[in-house]
Design a protein around this motif. Structure first.
Motif, mmCIF file in Angstrom:
data_model
loop_
_atom_site.group_PDB
_atom_site.id
_atom_site.type_symbol
_atom_site.label_atom_id
_atom_site.label_comp_id
_atom_site.label_asym_id
_atom_site.label_seq_id
_atom_site.Cartn_x
_atom_site.Cartn_y
_atom_site.Cartn_z
ATOM 1 N N VAL A 26 48.810 83.291 -13.903
ATOM 2 C CA VAL A 26 47.930 83.721 -14.993
ATOM 3 C C VAL A 26 48.644 83.491 -16.321
ATOM 4 C CG1 VAL A 26 46.709 85.711 -15.991
ATOM 5 C CG2 VAL A 26 46.931 85.510 -13.505
ATOM 6 N N ASN A 31 44.553 85.057 -21.613
ATOM 7 C CA ASN A 31 43.792 85.587 -20.478
ATOM 8 C C ASN A 31 44.060 87.082 -20.424
ATOM 9 O OD1 ASN A 31 43.188 86.471 -17.674
ATOM 10 N ND2 ASN A 31 42.648 84.325 -17.428
ATOM 11 N N ARG A 52 31.375 88.592 -20.889
ATOM 12 C CA ARG A 52 32.617 88.987 -20.217
ATOM 13 C C ARG A 52 32.928 90.444 -20.510
ATOM 14 N NH1 ARG A 52 36.670 84.776 -20.398
ATOM 15 N NH2 ARG A 52 35.841 84.422 -18.336
ATOM 16 N N LEU A 180 44.811 80.593 -13.026
ATOM 17 C CA LEU A 180 43.696 80.960 -13.898
ATOM 18 C C LEU A 180 43.863 80.255 -15.229
ATOM 19 C CD1 LEU A 180 43.312 84.827 -13.402
ATOM 20 C CD2 LEU A 180 42.022 82.989 -12.324
ATOM 21 N N GLU A 181 42.747 79.998 -15.868
ATOM 22 C CA GLU A 181 42.752 79.355 -17.184
ATOM 23 C C GLU A 181 42.834 80.414 -18.263
ATOM 24 O OE1 GLU A 181 42.649 76.017 -17.474
ATOM 25 O OE2 GLU A 181 42.532 75.829 -15.305
ATOM 26 N N ALA A 182 43.259 79.995 -19.439
ATOM 27 C CA ALA A 182 43.163 80.873 -20.609
ATOM 28 C C ALA A 182 41.676 81.052 -20.904
ATOM 29 C CB ALA A 182 43.884 80.255 -21.805
ATOM 30 N N THR A 183 41.271 82.266 -21.232
ATOM 31 C CA THR A 183 39.844 82.542 -21.445
ATOM 32 C C THR A 183 39.538 83.025 -22.846
ATOM 33 O OG1 THR A 183 40.125 84.787 -20.611
ATOM 34 C CG2 THR A 183 39.461 83.101 -19.024
#
Length: 184
Positions: A26, A31, A52, A180-183
């Protein structure tokens, strides 16, 4: 710039529900799960109506979690003895998918025979297998590469990794994590 977190996922699609719990890479920045520390827990929910949502708070700790699990086991045992089903079936049954279909990025650490063209050969093999390679860099140990892939299904990633056997040099996947990607 990344941390490893134990991530539980539930992803619903038209074909059913995919569930997983696994160590995941992560990003620390970008994120909301990247800065969860200590006994904190966080739930990140992507919704179509509310966008979100992040729910975050202190966890109960090991003793309280063990007590709750034991309480659940006792509840199930009592229900079975009485001929009841626990937990109750959901109001609208959802198929739980057997295999992973969700697209996920990966972090790979591979050991290769040292050579100037090793990263090029590995990148080409993964790409031919259908896996988008976002970054390849040498790892701290000689003859190792760290690879970040774009989102791919587990079957596509398996196909890409299988293609590594045909590049004419020894390649060993030493470590593999979901990413996981940066969100933010």
């Amino acid at each position: 710039g990344f941390v490893i977190r134990l991530v539980a996922r539930a992803e619903r699609s038209e074909s059913g529900l995919e569930l997983s719990v696994r160590p995941t890479l992560v990003p620390r920045a970008g994120n909301p799960l990247g800065d969860v520390e200590g006994a904190d827990n966080a739930v990140l929910i992507d919704t179509d109506l509310a966008g979100r949502l992040l729910l975050r708070g202190r966890g109960a700790g090991a003793d309280a979690a063990a007590s709750a699990v034991l309480g659940d086991i006792v509840q199930v045992a009592r229900a079975r003895r009485e001929g009841r089903e626990v937990p109750q079936a959901p109001a609208a049954p959802v198929a739980v998918l057997a295999g992973g279909t969700a697209l996920r990025g990966a972090w790979l650490r591979v050991r290769v025979d040292a050579g100037a063209d090793a990263s090029t050969a590995v990148t080409e093999a993964l790409t031919k297998g259908g896996v988008a390679v976002e970054d390849v860099s040498p790892a701290g140990n000689g003859g190792e590469l760290v690879i970040l892939t774009g989102p791919a299904s587990p079957a596509t990633l398996t196909r890409g990794l299988a293609a590594l056997a045909n590049i004419g040099m020894r390649v060993e996947v030493v470590q593999q994590l979901d990413r996981l990607e940066a969100t933010a």
